[in-house]
Design a protein around this motif. Structure first.
Motif, mmCIF file in Angstrom:
data_model
loop_
_atom_site.group_PDB
_atom_site.id
_atom_site.type_symbol
_atom_site.label_atom_id
_atom_site.label_comp_id
_atom_site.label_asym_id
_atom_site.label_seq_id
_atom_site.Cartn_x
_atom_site.Cartn_y
_atom_site.Cartn_z
ATOM 1 N N THR A 188 2.768 5.963 -3.461
ATOM 2 C CA THR A 188 2.366 5.224 -4.643
ATOM 3 C C THR A 188 2.924 3.834 -4.531
ATOM 4 O O THR A 188 2.101 2.728 -4.674
ATOM 5 N N LEU A 189 4.207 3.762 -4.535
ATOM 6 C CA LEU A 189 4.768 2.340 -3.972
ATOM 7 C C LEU A 189 4.247 1.662 -2.873
ATOM 8 O O LEU A 189 3.840 0.484 -2.963
ATOM 9 N N LYS A 190 4.072 2.425 -1.726
ATOM 10 C CA LYS A 190 3.309 1.748 -0.636
ATOM 11 C C LYS A 190 1.886 1.231 -0.901
ATOM 12 O O LYS A 190 1.430 0.294 -0.404
ATOM 13 N N LEU A 191 1.193 2.204 -1.630
ATOM 14 C CA LEU A 191 -0.030 1.770 -1.996
ATOM 15 C C LEU A 191 -0.372 0.509 -2.658
ATOM 16 O O LEU A 191 -1.136 -0.168 -2.488
ATOM 17 N N PHE A 192 0.696 0.319 -3.592
ATOM 18 C CA PHE A 192 0.577 -0.889 -4.463
ATOM 19 C C PHE A 192 1.378 -1.957 -3.727
ATOM 20 O O PHE A 192 1.533 -3.173 -4.262
ATOM 21 N N GLU A 193 2.007 -1.660 -2.555
ATOM 22 C CA GLU A 193 2.745 -2.902 -1.791
ATOM 23 C C GLU A 193 3.876 -3.465 -2.931
ATOM 24 O O GLU A 193 4.011 -4.529 -2.907
ATOM 25 N N THR A 194 4.492 -2.364 -3.442
ATOM 26 C CA THR A 194 5.650 -2.831 -4.093
ATOM 27 C C THR A 194 7.014 -1.799 -3.830
ATOM 28 O O THR A 194 6.749 -1.095 -3.163
ATOM 29 N N SER A 195 7.979 -2.127 -4.659
ATOM 30 C CA SER A 195 9.111 -1.269 -4.531
ATOM 31 C C SER A 195 9.827 -1.136 -5.809
ATOM 32 O O SER A 195 9.462 -1.834 -6.849
ATOM 33 N N GLN A 196 11.018 -0.529 -5.869
ATOM 34 C CA GLN A 196 11.893 -0.319 -7.087
ATOM 35 C C GLN A 196 12.593 -1.758 -7.146
ATOM 36 O O GLN A 196 13.004 -1.995 -8.549
#
Length: 249
Positions: A19-27
């Protein structure tokens, strides 16, 4: 990423890393530049406003072909001396129009109340720092931090949770708090209100804490779909169907 936002409730079935990869984000959250780009792409995180005055709504109830036909019939009734028919027909027109007007005003009021429920402030990770922003500035891919007493203002896939429980009465009508956790749900056809690893817009945190990535904002949220139904025309009443039948014969 926009194509993924348009899919129907499948984020609950994805692993957190995916999910994080899909939205190109991280914690650590998004950068200010990326937030700006996504605001331009997706717009503000808020429900659309229907700008119709009460007078315009009232006029809309009488501005239909079958109402015109009935009114013409009432005029004919006067010409032929049937005053009783004239008063009966116009009473029906007035009664039906006022009922429809009341239903639409009630729906409009409900939508405005729903919108106020989503106007809040939230803590979000931006460039590794915790910031407090207004809910309308939240974008897909934001990493939100939620605590007890806060309102959920976007659809969120949980990534962390601790004793988390939410009140989803505004969505389901059930007043009993619902337990939430971040584990993956394998059934992709799970209904939105049964997604234990999702926090839905309009709900409220009543216990515990949670962190997660925003997957849907604004008009794409499940909450917005409820508001959209409220904006739709009400089903025809038996009286409306009867008038429609006689007006077209």
């Amino acid at each position: 990423m926009k194509e993924m936002q348009d899919l129907t409730q499948n984020f609950h079935a994805l692993p957190i890393e995916e999910t994080l990869k899909l939205f190109e984000t991280s914690q650590n959250g998004l950068s200010p530049e990326e937030v700006k780009n996504r605001l331009e792409q997706f717009g503000k995180n808020q429900l659309e406003e229907e700008k119709s005055s009460w007078l315009k709504i009232l006029w809309r109830q009488f501005n239909t072909i079958f109402i015109y036909i009935l009114f013409a019939a009432s005029i004919v009734s006067i010409i032929i001396g049937q005053w009783t028919d004239f008063f009966v027909i116009n009473a029906i027109i007035l009664f039906n129009g006022l009922i429809a007007f009341w239903q639409e005003i009630k729906a409009k009021t409900s939508i405005e109340a729903l919108k106020k429920m989503t106007e809040s402030k939230n803590k979000v990770m931006r460039n590794g720092n915790v910031e407090q922003i207004i809910s309308s500035e939240i974008v897909p891919g934001d990493y939100l931090i939620l605590h007890e007493g806060e309102v959920v203002t976007a659809d969120i896939r949980l990534c962390e949770s601790s004793g988390l429980m939410t009140d989803e009465s505004s969505l389901t009508g059930e007043s009993t708090p619902v337990g939430k956790d971040h584990t993956v749900l394998l059934d992709e056809k799970t209904m939105p209100y049964d997604m234990k690893n999702m926090l839905l817009t309009g709900s409220a945190v009543v216990r515990g804490t949670g962190r997660g990535v925003v997957v849907k904002t604004g008009e794409l949220t499940y909450f917005a779909s409820i508001a959209k139904k409220g904006r739709e025309s009400s089903p025809e009443t038996p009286l409306t169907r009867a008038i429609n039948f006689f007006a077209t014969r």
